[in-house]
Write a protein that holds these residues in place. Structure first.
Motif, PDB file in Angstrom:
ATOM      1  N   SER A 178     -18.169  28.788  -6.844  1.00 26.59           N
ATOM      2  CA  SER A 178     -18.418  27.752  -7.956  1.00 26.59           C
ATOM      3  C   SER A 178     -16.793  27.933  -8.496  1.00 26.59           C
ATOM      4  O   SER A 178     -15.799  28.762  -8.364  1.00 26.59           O
ATOM      5  CB  SER A 178     -19.276  28.289  -9.130  1.00 26.59           C
ATOM      6  OG  SER A 178     -20.745  28.143  -8.154  1.00 26.59           O
ATOM      7  N   PHE A 179     -16.477  26.122  -9.153  1.00 27.32           N
ATOM      8  CA  PHE A 179     -15.230  26.892  -9.811  1.00 27.32           C
ATOM      9  C   PHE A 179     -15.194  25.506 -10.677  1.00 27.32           C
ATOM     10  O   PHE A 179     -16.593  24.748 -11.476  1.00 27.32           O
ATOM     11  CB  PHE A 179     -14.428  25.177  -9.203  1.00 27.32           C
ATOM     12  CG  PHE A 179     -13.713  26.242  -7.817  1.00 27.32           C
ATOM     13  CD1 PHE A 179     -12.850  26.700  -7.411  1.00 27.32           C
ATOM     14  CD2 PHE A 179     -14.995  26.696  -6.350  1.00 27.32           C
ATOM     15  CE1 PHE A 179     -12.332  28.151  -6.346  1.00 27.32           C
ATOM     16  CE2 PHE A 179     -14.366  26.797  -5.365  1.00 27.32           C
ATOM     17  CZ  PHE A 179     -12.630  27.762  -5.451  1.00 27.32           C
ATOM     18  N   ALA A 180     -14.240  25.476 -11.741  1.00 27.62           N
ATOM     19  CA  ALA A 180     -14.128  24.625 -12.962  1.00 27.62           C
ATOM     20  C   ALA A 180     -13.278  24.481 -13.093  1.00 27.62           C
ATOM     21  O   ALA A 180     -12.134  24.704 -12.986  1.00 27.62           O
ATOM     22  CB  ALA A 180     -14.783  25.410 -14.229  1.00 27.62           C
ATOM     23  N   VAL A 218     -16.580  20.548  -4.274  1.00 27.43           N
ATOM     24  CA  VAL A 218     -17.130  19.615  -3.432  1.00 27.43           C
ATOM     25  C   VAL A 218     -18.350  18.638  -4.450  1.00 27.43           C
ATOM     26  O   VAL A 218     -18.226  17.430  -4.667  1.00 27.43           O
ATOM     27  CB  VAL A 218     -18.191  19.760  -2.247  1.00 27.43           C
ATOM     28  CG1 VAL A 218     -19.271  18.279  -1.755  1.00 27.43           C
ATOM     29  CG2 VAL A 218     -17.373  19.999  -1.019  1.00 27.43           C
ATOM     30  N   GLU A 219     -19.035  19.410  -5.417  1.00 30.02           N
ATOM     31  CA  GLU A 219     -19.372  18.632  -6.351  1.00 30.02           C
ATOM     32  C   GLU A 219     -18.817  17.971  -7.230  1.00 30.02           C
ATOM     33  O   GLU A 219     -18.416  16.742  -7.604  1.00 30.02           O
ATOM     34  CB  GLU A 219     -19.801  19.659  -7.130  1.00 30.02           C
ATOM     35  CG  GLU A 219     -21.503  19.751  -6.174  1.00 30.02           C
ATOM     36  CD  GLU A 219     -22.327  20.802  -6.836  1.00 30.02           C
ATOM     37  OE1 GLU A 219     -23.869  20.424  -7.355  1.00 30.02           O
ATOM     38  OE2 GLU A 219     -22.283  22.080  -7.098  1.00 30.02           O
ATOM     39  N   TRP A 220     -17.173  18.803  -8.079  1.00 32.21           N
ATOM     40  CA  TRP A 220     -16.285  18.307  -8.468  1.00 32.21           C
ATOM     41  C   TRP A 220     -15.938  17.280  -7.936  1.00 32.21           C
ATOM     42  O   TRP A 220     -15.161  16.216  -7.982  1.00 32.21           O
ATOM     43  CB  TRP A 220     -15.537  19.721  -8.453  1.00 32.21           C
ATOM     44  CG  TRP A 220     -15.878  20.853  -9.751  1.00 32.21           C
ATOM     45  CD1 TRP A 220     -15.801  21.927  -9.108  1.00 32.21           C
ATOM     46  CD2 TRP A 220     -15.502  20.206 -10.988  1.00 32.21           C
ATOM     47  NE1 TRP A 220     -16.248  22.730 -10.638  1.00 32.21           N
ATOM     48  CE2 TRP A 220     -16.316  21.228 -11.302  1.00 32.21           C
ATOM     49  CE3 TRP A 220     -16.040  18.563 -12.124  1.00 32.21           C
ATOM     50  CZ2 TRP A 220     -17.040  21.903 -12.763  1.00 32.21           C
ATOM     51  CZ3 TRP A 220     -16.275  19.094 -13.564  1.00 32.21           C
ATOM     52  CH2 TRP A 220     -16.879  20.600 -13.619  1.00 32.21           C
ATOM     53  N   TRP A 279     -13.716  13.027  -8.344  1.00 34.41           N
ATOM     54  CA  TRP A 279     -13.052  12.102  -7.510  1.00 34.41           C
ATOM     55  C   TRP A 279     -13.178  11.023  -6.335  1.00 34.41           C
ATOM     56  O   TRP A 279     -12.470   9.872  -5.782  1.00 34.41           O
ATOM     57  CB  TRP A 279     -11.478  12.737  -6.759  1.00 34.41           C
ATOM     58  CG  TRP A 279     -10.759  14.078  -7.259  1.00 34.41           C
ATOM     59  CD1 TRP A 279     -11.180  15.344  -7.982  1.00 34.41           C
ATOM     60  CD2 TRP A 279      -9.830  13.463  -8.066  1.00 34.41           C
ATOM     61  NE1 TRP A 279     -10.265  15.462  -8.251  1.00 34.41           N
ATOM     62  CE2 TRP A 279      -9.265  15.013  -8.720  1.00 34.41           C
ATOM     63  CE3 TRP A 279      -9.157  12.535  -8.422  1.00 34.41           C
ATOM     64  CZ2 TRP A 279      -8.205  15.081  -9.431  1.00 34.41           C
ATOM     65  CZ3 TRP A 279      -7.760  12.688  -9.277  1.00 34.41           C
ATOM     66  CH2 TRP A 279      -7.771  14.204  -9.466  1.00 34.41           C
ATOM     67  N   GLN A 280     -14.267  10.755  -6.613  1.00 37.75           N
ATOM     68  CA  GLN A 280     -15.887  10.362  -6.059  1.00 37.75           C
ATOM     69  C   GLN A 280     -15.024  10.030  -4.318  1.00 37.75           C
ATOM     70  O   GLN A 280     -14.957   9.301  -4.141  1.00 37.75           O
ATOM     71  CB  GLN A 280     -15.741   8.774  -6.135  1.00 37.75           C
ATOM     72  CG  GLN A 280     -16.175   8.321  -7.999  1.00 37.75           C
ATOM     73  CD  GLN A 280     -15.253   8.503  -8.844  1.00 37.75           C
ATOM     74  OE1 GLN A 280     -14.235   8.483  -9.230  1.00 37.75           O
ATOM     75  NE2 GLN A 280     -15.450   9.164  -9.783  1.00 37.75           N
ATOM     76  N   LEU A 281     -14.738  10.716  -4.073  1.00 36.32           N
ATOM     77  CA  LEU A 281     -14.813  11.734  -2.375  1.00 36.32           C
ATOM     78  C   LEU A 281     -16.307  11.982  -1.888  1.00 36.32           C
ATOM     79  O   LEU A 281     -16.791  12.138  -2.714  1.00 36.32           O
ATOM     80  CB  LEU A 281     -13.814  12.672  -2.276  1.00 36.32           C
ATOM     81  CG  LEU A 281     -12.519  12.632  -2.725  1.00 36.32           C
ATOM     82  CD1 LEU A 281     -11.814  13.456  -3.366  1.00 36.32           C
ATOM     83  CD2 LEU A 281     -11.827  11.391  -1.489  1.00 36.32           C
ATOM     84  N   PHE A 282     -16.270  12.052  -0.194  1.00 35.11           N
ATOM     85  CA  PHE A 282     -17.421  11.873   0.367  1.00 35.11           C
ATOM     86  C   PHE A 282     -18.464  11.556  -0.227  1.00 35.11           C
ATOM     87  O   PHE A 282     -19.753  11.813  -0.232  1.00 35.11           O
ATOM     88  CB  PHE A 282     -17.432  13.419   0.475  1.00 35.11           C
ATOM     89  CG  PHE A 282     -16.590  14.593  -0.108  1.00 35.11           C
ATOM     90  CD1 PHE A 282     -15.978  14.957   1.357  1.00 35.11           C
ATOM     91  CD2 PHE A 282     -15.772  15.041  -0.613  1.00 35.11           C
ATOM     92  CE1 PHE A 282     -15.259  15.988   1.709  1.00 35.11           C
ATOM     93  CE2 PHE A 282     -14.838  16.345  -0.217  1.00 35.11           C
ATOM     94  CZ  PHE A 282     -14.096  16.483   1.095  1.00 35.11           C
ATOM     95  N   LEU A 342      -6.061  18.761  -4.663  1.00 34.95           N
ATOM     96  CA  LEU A 342      -7.121  18.473  -5.103  1.00 34.95           C
ATOM     97  C   LEU A 342      -7.478  19.928  -5.562  1.00 34.95           C
ATOM     98  O   LEU A 342      -7.838  20.450  -7.135  1.00 34.95           O
ATOM     99  CB  LEU A 342      -8.083  17.809  -4.654  1.00 34.95           C
ATOM    100  CG  LEU A 342      -7.271  16.137  -4.414  1.00 34.95           C
ATOM    101  CD1 LEU A 342      -8.697  15.851  -3.445  1.00 34.95           C
ATOM    102  CD2 LEU A 342      -7.127  15.865  -5.321  1.00 34.95           C
ATOM    103  N   VAL A 343      -7.783  21.471  -4.494  1.00 35.82           N
ATOM    104  CA  VAL A 343      -8.242  22.306  -4.801  1.00 35.82           C
ATOM    105  C   VAL A 343      -7.546  22.777  -6.206  1.00 35.82           C
ATOM    106  O   VAL A 343      -8.478  24.212  -6.872  1.00 35.82           O
ATOM    107  CB  VAL A 343      -8.292  23.164  -3.636  1.00 35.82           C
ATOM    108  CG1 VAL A 343      -8.909  24.443  -3.984  1.00 35.82           C
ATOM    109  CG2 VAL A 343      -9.333  22.295  -2.691  1.00 35.82           C
TER     110      VAL A 343
END
Length: 147
Positions: A105-107, A68-70, A75-78, A54-55
């Motif tokens: 931060s990621f995109a 985590v936000e992504w 993915w509706q995780l956490f 996923l990462v």
């Protein structure tokens, strides 16, 4: 520091609950992250192979969001009520064995963007909110026959 254990309820994901966790020879007890009692428990590090996949869908970005936000959004995780951003970052950091990656931060990576998925989103939105009965989007009849 004593070992900590997570459970499928932290992620609120049926596949993790029904397929992955049972295959990892879980213990049973109370989760150290979300507090769920009498549940399957594994060490977070046992999930690294699955979460690395996923990462890899994301790349570092100055204008992005945390992993985590992504994962919550895409993915509706956490999604357990106890798994706020801070607790989810703590758990993801233990899964990936990297406390720093959860602070960056990621995109979404351009190499994982699907044109077909974008077309589906456009069709769905048009059917739900736009021209409900008279679509502007051309339906891919060949793909529809395959399905």
């Amino acid at each position: 520091m004593p070992k900590r254990f997570c459970c499928p309820e932290c992620f609120d994901d049926r596949s993790l609950r029904d397929q992955l966790f049972p295959s990892l020879n879980p213990e049973h007890g109370t989760c150290d992250f979300c507090g769920t009692a009498d549940t399957q428990l594994v060490e977070p590090s046992k999930l690294i192979d699955y979460f690395e996949l996923l990462v890899n869908v994301y790349e570092p970005s100055d204008v992005g969001k945390s992993l985590v936000e992504w994962m919550k959004e895409d993915w509706q995780l956490f999604s357990h009520r106890s798994m706020d951003i801070a607790h989810a970052k703590e758990l993801l950091g233990e899964i990936l064995n990297d406390g720093e990656i959860v602070r960056r931060s990621f995109a979404p990576s351009a190499s994982y963007i699907s044109e077909g998925l974008a077309k589906w989103d456009k069709l769905r939105d048009e059917m739900m909110y736009g021209n409900r009965w008279f679509l502007d989007v051309v339906i891919d009849q060949d793909r529809l026959e395959e399905l």
